[in-house]
Design an enzyme around this catalytic site. Structure first.
Site, PDB file in Angstrom:
ATOM      1  N   GLU A  33       0.836  -1.197   0.000  1.00 45.07           N
ATOM      2  CA  GLU A  33       0.000   0.000   0.000  1.00 45.07           C
ATOM      3  C   GLU A  33       0.875   1.253   0.000  1.00 45.07           C
ATOM      4  O   GLU A  33       0.614   2.221  -0.708  1.00 45.07           O
ATOM      5  CB  GLU A  33      -0.854  -0.028   1.273  1.00 45.07           C
ATOM      6  CG  GLU A  33      -2.232   0.532   1.111  1.00 45.07           C
ATOM      7  CD  GLU A  33      -3.006   0.332   2.400  1.00 45.07           C
ATOM      8  OE1 GLU A  33      -3.576   1.306   2.880  1.00 45.07           O
ATOM      9  OE2 GLU A  33      -2.987  -0.809   2.948  1.00 45.07           O
ATOM     10  N   ASP A  35       3.897   1.388  -1.149  1.00 41.49           N
ATOM     11  CA  ASP A  35       4.497   1.478  -2.489  1.00 41.49           C
ATOM     12  C   ASP A  35       3.552   2.139  -3.471  1.00 41.49           C
ATOM     13  O   ASP A  35       3.959   2.930  -4.313  1.00 41.49           O
ATOM     14  CB  ASP A  35       4.811   0.080  -3.049  1.00 41.49           C
ATOM     15  CG  ASP A  35       5.897  -0.585  -2.256  1.00 41.49           C
ATOM     16  OD1 ASP A  35       6.559   0.117  -1.482  1.00 41.49           O
ATOM     17  OD2 ASP A  35       6.060  -1.810  -2.406  1.00 41.49           O
ATOM     18  N   GLU A 129      37.551  13.441  -4.261  1.00 39.45           N
ATOM     19  CA  GLU A 129      37.776  13.060  -2.866  1.00 39.45           C
ATOM     20  C   GLU A 129      38.608  11.794  -2.853  1.00 39.45           C
ATOM     21  O   GLU A 129      38.425  10.938  -3.723  1.00 39.45           O
ATOM     22  CB  GLU A 129      36.438  12.741  -2.168  1.00 39.45           C
ATOM     23  CG  GLU A 129      35.514  13.918  -2.062  1.00 39.45           C
ATOM     24  CD  GLU A 129      34.085  13.497  -1.689  1.00 39.45           C
ATOM     25  OE1 GLU A 129      33.878  12.344  -1.261  1.00 39.45           O
ATOM     26  OE2 GLU A 129      33.191  14.329  -1.848  1.00 39.45           O
ATOM     27  N   LYS A 131      39.393   8.130  -1.973  1.00 43.28           N
ATOM     28  CA  LYS A 131      38.514   7.020  -1.617  1.00 43.28           C
ATOM     29  C   LYS A 131      39.166   6.302  -0.444  1.00 43.28           C
ATOM     30  O   LYS A 131      40.195   5.637  -0.600  1.00 43.28           O
ATOM     31  CB  LYS A 131      38.340   6.078  -2.810  1.00 43.28           C
ATOM     32  CG  LYS A 131      37.320   4.996  -2.580  1.00 43.28           C
ATOM     33  CD  LYS A 131      36.930   4.363  -3.897  1.00 43.28           C
ATOM     34  CE  LYS A 131      35.781   3.406  -3.748  1.00 43.28           C
ATOM     35  NZ  LYS A 131      36.067   2.226  -2.955  1.00 43.28           N
ATOM     36  N   ASP A 133      39.812   3.618   2.301  1.00 43.10           N
ATOM     37  CA  ASP A 133      39.559   2.187   2.383  1.00 43.10           C
ATOM     38  C   ASP A 133      39.218   1.814   3.825  1.00 43.10           C
ATOM     39  O   ASP A 133      40.052   1.337   4.576  1.00 43.10           O
ATOM     40  CB  ASP A 133      40.800   1.429   1.900  1.00 43.10           C
ATOM     41  CG  ASP A 133      40.505  -0.035   1.672  1.00 43.10           C
ATOM     42  OD1 ASP A 133      39.316  -0.399   1.689  1.00 43.10           O
ATOM     43  OD2 ASP A 133      41.452  -0.808   1.498  1.00 43.10           O
ATOM     44  N   ARG A 152      26.956  -0.254   6.616  1.00 45.33           N
ATOM     45  CA  ARG A 152      26.290  -0.289   5.317  1.00 45.33           C
ATOM     46  C   ARG A 152      25.375  -1.504   5.183  1.00 45.33           C
ATOM     47  O   ARG A 152      24.312  -1.420   4.587  1.00 45.33           O
ATOM     48  CB  ARG A 152      27.351  -0.312   4.214  1.00 45.33           C
ATOM     49  CG  ARG A 152      26.757  -0.378   2.840  1.00 45.33           C
ATOM     50  CD  ARG A 152      27.838  -0.311   1.782  1.00 45.33           C
ATOM     51  NE  ARG A 152      27.245  -0.193   0.478  1.00 45.33           N
ATOM     52  CZ  ARG A 152      26.770  -1.209  -0.226  1.00 45.33           C
ATOM     53  NH1 ARG A 152      26.846  -2.419   0.272  1.00 45.33           N
ATOM     54  NH2 ARG A 152      26.227  -1.027  -1.397  1.00 45.33           N
ATOM     55  N   GLU A 188      33.123   7.443   6.103  1.00 49.43           N
ATOM     56  CA  GLU A 188      33.949   6.248   6.184  1.00 49.43           C
ATOM     57  C   GLU A 188      34.669   6.242   7.521  1.00 49.43           C
ATOM     58  O   GLU A 188      35.241   7.254   7.929  1.00 49.43           O
ATOM     59  CB  GLU A 188      34.958   6.325   5.032  1.00 49.43           C
ATOM     60  CG  GLU A 188      35.530   5.026   4.607  1.00 49.43           C
ATOM     61  CD  GLU A 188      34.602   4.211   3.700  1.00 49.43           C
ATOM     62  OE1 GLU A 188      33.458   4.645   3.425  1.00 49.43           O
ATOM     63  OE2 GLU A 188      35.035   3.129   3.282  1.00 49.43           O
ATOM     64  N   TYR A 240      31.231  12.331   3.801  1.00 49.87           N
ATOM     65  CA  TYR A 240      31.173  12.808   2.420  1.00 49.87           C
ATOM     66  C   TYR A 240      29.760  12.952   1.850  1.00 49.87           C
ATOM     67  O   TYR A 240      29.589  13.161   0.661  1.00 49.87           O
ATOM     68  CB  TYR A 240      31.999  11.907   1.498  1.00 49.87           C
ATOM     69  CG  TYR A 240      31.768  10.414   1.689  1.00 49.87           C
ATOM     70  CD1 TYR A 240      30.582   9.818   1.322  1.00 49.87           C
ATOM     71  CD2 TYR A 240      32.766   9.623   2.234  1.00 49.87           C
ATOM     72  CE1 TYR A 240      30.374   8.466   1.488  1.00 49.87           C
ATOM     73  CE2 TYR A 240      32.573   8.259   2.409  1.00 49.87           C
ATOM     74  CZ  TYR A 240      31.381   7.686   2.032  1.00 49.87           C
ATOM     75  OH  TYR A 240      31.176   6.346   2.210  1.00 49.87           O
ATOM     76  N   LYS A 306      32.878  13.333  -8.138  1.00 53.02           N
ATOM     77  CA  LYS A 306      31.427  13.544  -8.033  1.00 53.02           C
ATOM     78  C   LYS A 306      31.025  14.832  -8.733  1.00 53.02           C
ATOM     79  O   LYS A 306      31.711  15.854  -8.572  1.00 53.02           O
ATOM     80  CB  LYS A 306      31.023  13.642  -6.558  1.00 53.02           C
ATOM     81  CG  LYS A 306      31.373  12.411  -5.760  1.00 53.02           C
ATOM     82  CD  LYS A 306      31.100  12.604  -4.279  1.00 53.02           C
ATOM     83  CE  LYS A 306      31.456  11.316  -3.542  1.00 53.02           C
ATOM     84  NZ  LYS A 306      31.371  11.468  -2.088  1.00 53.02           N
ATOM     85  N   LYS A 330      40.218   3.871  -9.660  1.00 52.18           N
ATOM     86  CA  LYS A 330      41.002   2.990  -8.796  1.00 52.18           C
ATOM     87  C   LYS A 330      42.483   3.130  -9.137  1.00 52.18           C
ATOM     88  O   LYS A 330      42.855   3.035 -10.318  1.00 52.18           O
ATOM     89  CB  LYS A 330      40.565   1.521  -8.988  1.00 52.18           C
ATOM     90  CG  LYS A 330      39.116   1.243  -8.624  1.00 52.18           C
ATOM     91  CD  LYS A 330      38.827   1.492  -7.155  1.00 52.18           C
ATOM     92  CE  LYS A 330      39.136   0.354  -6.246  1.00 52.18           C
ATOM     93  NZ  LYS A 330      38.225  -0.727  -6.156  1.00 52.18           N
ATOM     94  N   CYS A 424      47.091 -37.229  -6.821  1.00 51.06           N
ATOM     95  CA  CYS A 424      46.531 -36.369  -5.778  1.00 51.06           C
ATOM     96  C   CYS A 424      47.460 -36.396  -4.567  1.00 51.06           C
ATOM     97  O   CYS A 424      47.797 -37.469  -4.069  1.00 51.06           O
ATOM     98  CB  CYS A 424      45.138 -36.850  -5.379  1.00 51.06           C
ATOM     99  SG  CYS A 424      44.488 -35.969  -3.946  1.00 51.06           S
ATOM    100  N   CYS A 427      45.329 -38.288  -1.535  1.00 52.78           N
ATOM    101  CA  CYS A 427      44.880 -39.685  -1.533  1.00 52.78           C
ATOM    102  C   CYS A 427      45.630 -40.548  -2.551  1.00 52.78           C
ATOM    103  O   CYS A 427      45.433 -41.761  -2.591  1.00 52.78           O
ATOM    104  CB  CYS A 427      43.374 -39.760  -1.795  1.00 52.78           C
ATOM    105  SG  CYS A 427      42.942 -39.373  -3.502  1.00 52.78           S
ATOM    106  N   CYS A 442      41.207 -34.423  -8.992  1.00 54.86           N
ATOM    107  CA  CYS A 442      41.245 -35.716  -8.321  1.00 54.86           C
ATOM    108  C   CYS A 442      39.807 -36.223  -8.402  1.00 54.86           C
ATOM    109  O   CYS A 442      38.884 -35.553  -7.929  1.00 54.86           O
ATOM    110  CB  CYS A 442      41.659 -35.534  -6.864  1.00 54.86           C
ATOM    111  SG  CYS A 442      41.314 -36.989  -5.866  1.00 54.86           S
ATOM    112  N   CYS A 447      38.126 -38.877  -1.541  1.00 52.01           N
ATOM    113  CA  CYS A 447      39.406 -38.247  -1.175  1.00 52.01           C
ATOM    114  C   CYS A 447      39.204 -37.385   0.076  1.00 52.01           C
ATOM    115  O   CYS A 447      38.320 -36.529   0.103  1.00 52.01           O
ATOM    116  CB  CYS A 447      39.901 -37.394  -2.328  1.00 52.01           C
ATOM    117  SG  CYS A 447      41.310 -36.359  -1.889  1.00 52.01           S
TER     118      CYS A 447
END
Ligand code: IVH
Length: 703
Positions: A33, A35, A129, A131, A133, A152, A188, A240, A306, A330, A424, A427, A442, A447
């Site tokens: 509803e 939605d 900015e 990034k 980690d 998150r 972050e 950020y 951004k 990256k 292997c 075995c 194998c 095994c």
């Protein structure tokens, strides 16, 4: 009632119900509803764009809430939710991820797309900015006070970690200025490098295992420790983003100004952040940071770019995962050289025997690496990597360490080419490899190495979730011949487990024996017991059928409803199931054709494992819906829903989704960049629905 009045009314209703839902956890209306209110508002706003205001709930939630609710009723999210009992927070707006770029060319292409969509030839202002980690965090403030902090999580719901976050000095508990209303700030949390080193030194001195990298240390500190530790250990943060919930005053018109405003309010802003006019200037800034990255006091894996002007963002929109107004550049993977001491082989649960390198430990991209994959024997031979070589190491996608190749100038004169074993290592069975396959296997299904890996998978959190049944206990059980297949797990008793002993060597060289003990045994037995009633998909996934992942297992559960139906499914039936391709279908069929595997299922059944979906759940799924008998084809990209979500929505209403258009197709749902299917629909005279019409159809039926 005029459209403007109705729009006002809808906004009031939506805000009221959102508050009941998010803040008081006391919804008065069903998700469907809710939605349909949002959908009605969105439709009206599409018809009367002049009436759109920045604080409309459709702008605030970027069209997400409604669709997250849609998905929530489906299997994926409800499972993610039930993973553990930590309190959960539903984010004011989905926490999206970022698309990546790895080259200047990709950055220029991003800029082209942005300018094309904004219909401008002018230079765009971008904010660069670093990034960080670390771990993303969402902080809720009400009238200037920190009320809640959440991780998150899956992007929709996060874990509440307020107590720990409150002790982080960098995060204001009370803002410097009085800000009336409510908002969420995102940023972050990270470990400054110096604090991380100090923490690990302390751990080493205390004889504890050090953290592999600052990110893990930050996650561990936030989740597992009593509050106070976060403060003592020196966690820090940068922010950020702001997500207004019901702020009295309007926000600035640019991202850069938002960051400066947040700083004035008392939030920590990463000081390198730079506003750049045009993509060329942006690329220069990224270049300079690339050089400097080793000197920062925190780990960074790139630069986030951004679009600065906030009014441009809704025009650019988002995909289901990423905003189209931002991209992460990256940095190239860091490479280090180290000594390759030995090459060993690992036997996986499917029998794949793969070589890996044991290295002199080396610090690469934020963690210490002492093992690295070598892919397969062919790759290793092609690169001619030898024991004793000095090798280049990097992390693929900054996660999995791999050996790039040998440094030939440093090769010792006596280094010999490495030869893949023919048997292997565990075995002794002869290794085989199929036509055109790179991997040796194998094929001995008994095994012990395969059983070990298979059981680890079977018991893992995402499969049968048997806590306590981990690597070392499994090794002891196999060693003691107490388990020879997965069904044997269900015959384990308190007594057997409690009496198990393991030996280890203390740091002073003395050997010690440890009994597993009654307390541990009771816990494991309880977990095993509980796992008997797991949902069927967990068992299907846990069996370790090649190519069947969690999602595949869920699809199979939904399509077949019971193990009995699945066992007899033909390749054609499997293949005609949504999301099951020919490779998967063949793999499933051949797994069930194996008599040994059928025997295993029989024994698991005898042990009382759930082999079907309870009728009450099944009933809800198969009740004929308003779209029963109708068939839809999806083509192109929708902005509000992923293809999977759209398919789920149609299926939940009883309709079917197929891959190709025919005269029998009810309608083709046409998104952006639609291909030949839209054409075909027109040729055949089949109806087409654009995104608003499709959303209206779903809303009409309360989905
Ligand atoms: S913006 C919708 N900015 O990177 C935009 N994210 O790969 C969402 N991250 O989950 C994120 N530094 O945890 C943004 N300056 C920064 C960031 C940053 C680190 C993380 C964040 C996010 C992930 C996406």
């Amino acid at each position: 009632m005029t459209p403007a009045d109705r729009i006002d009314e809808l906004r009031r209703l939506i805000n009221h119900h959102a508050e009941l839902y998010y803040e008081r956890s006391a919804p008065e209306i069903a998700d469907a509803e809710y939605d349909s209110l949002v959908n009605e508002l969105r439709d009206l706003e599409a018809q009367f764009p002049d009436l759109i205001v920045p604080d409309s709930p459709t702008q605030r939630v970027q069209g997400r809430v409604a669709f997250e609710n849609l998905v929530e009723a489906g299997p994926l999210l409800s499972l993610a939710e039930s993973e553990d009992n930590a309190p959960k927070h539903r984010h004011a707006e989905q926490m999206l991820s970022l698309d990546n770029a790895y080259s200047e060319a990709e950055l220029r292409a991003f800029d082209e797309r942005v300018r094309k969509q904004l219909e401008t030839a002018e230079d765009i202002d971008y904010v660069c900015e670093l990034k960080i980690d670390g771990l993303s965090i969402a902080l809720t403030y009400d009238n200037s006070s920190l009320k809640r902090a959440a991780t998150r999580g899956d992007g929709v719901h996060g874990e509440v970690v307020t107590a720990n976050v409150q002790t982080i000095k960098a995060i204001p508990k009370k803002l410097r200025t009085l800000v009336i209303g409510k908002f969420e700030v995102r940023g972050e949390i990270f470990f400054p490098r110096k604090a991380f080193e100090a923490l690990n030194n302390e751990k080493l001195l205390a004889g504890e295992v050090p953290f592999a990298n600052p990110r893990n240390a930050a996650a561990g500190t936030l989740r597992t420790l009593k509050s106070g530790a976060a403060a003592k250990r020196g966690l820090s943060a940068f922010v950020y983003q702001i997500v207004p919930v019901d702020l009295q005053d309007p926000l600035p018109v640019s991202h850069n100004e938002v960051l400066l405003m947040l700083e004035r309010w008392g939030f920590p802003r990463e000081p390198h952040t730079t506003l750049c006019r045009g993509i060329e200037r942006t690329i220069d800034v990224i270049e300079s940071w690339k050089e400097e990255r080793g000197t920062f006091d925190f780990d960074t894996d790139g630069v986030v770019i951004k679009v600065d002007r906030l009014a441009d963002r809704p025009v650019l929109g988002t995909t289901s995962k990423f905003p189209r107004w931002a991209i992460a550049f990256k940095f190239p993977a860091e490479q280090k050289t180290t000594l390759l001491r030995r090459i060993e082989v690992n036997v996986g649960r499917t029998g794949a025997v793969t070589p890996f390198a044991m290295l002199e430990p080396v610090f690469v991209s934020g963690s210490t690496v002492s093992m690295a994959t070598l892919h397969n024997a062919d790759d290793l031979a092609r690169k001619d990597i030898r024991e004793g070589d000095t090798v280049l190491v990097e992390k693929a996608g900054d996660v999995i360490p791999r050996v790039v190749g040998p440094v030939l100038s440093k090769r010792p004169p006596d280094a010999q080419p490495w030869v893949m074993p023919t048997e292997c290592p565990r075995c002794g069975a002869a290794l085989h490899r199929g036509e055109g396959e790179a991997v040796w296997r194998c094929e001995n299904t008994s095994c012990p190495a395969r059983l070990q890996r298979g059981l680890e998978h079977f018991a893992s959190r995402s499969a049968m979730n048997i806590e306590g049944l981990g690597e070392s206990l499994i090794a002891q059980l196999i060693e003691g011949r107490l388990v020879q297949d997965y069904a044997d797990v269900y015959a384990l008793t308190m007594e057997t487990l409690a009496g198990l002993t393991s030996s280890s060597t203390r740091s002073d060289g003395k050997a010690i024996e440890r009994r597993f003990g009654e307390k541990n045994a009771a816990k494991v037995v309880e977990q095993i017991e509980r796992s008997r009633t797991n949902e069927l998909w967990r068992l299907i996934y846990g069996l370790g059928i090649r190519h069947v992942g969690e999602r595949g297992a869920e699809v199979l559960e939904e399509a077949f409803g019971s193990m009995d139906a699945l066992i007899v499914a033909t390749v054609e039936q499997l293949h005609s199931t949504r999301e099951i391709g020919p490779v998967l279908a063949a793999s499933i069929r051949s797994w069930f054709d194996e008599p040994r595997n059928r025997q295993l299922i029989k024994r698991l059944r005898a042990a009382g494992l759930r082999m079907d979906v309870p009728p009450e759940e099944r009933g809800a799924r198969s009740a004929p819906g308003p779209l029963a008998g109708k068939t839809y084809v999806l083509t192109g990209t929708l902005s509000a829903l992923t293809r999977e979500q759209a398919t789920d929505a149609i299926e939940r209403l009883g309709g079917k989704v197929t891959g190709s258009v025919s005269r029998k197709t009810t309608a083709v749902v046409v998104g952006v960049d639609a291909g030949s299917k839209a054409e075909k629909a027109r040729t055949l005279g089949v109806a087409t629905l654009d995104e608003p019409a499709f959303l209206a159809l779903l809303a009409e039926h309360g989905s």
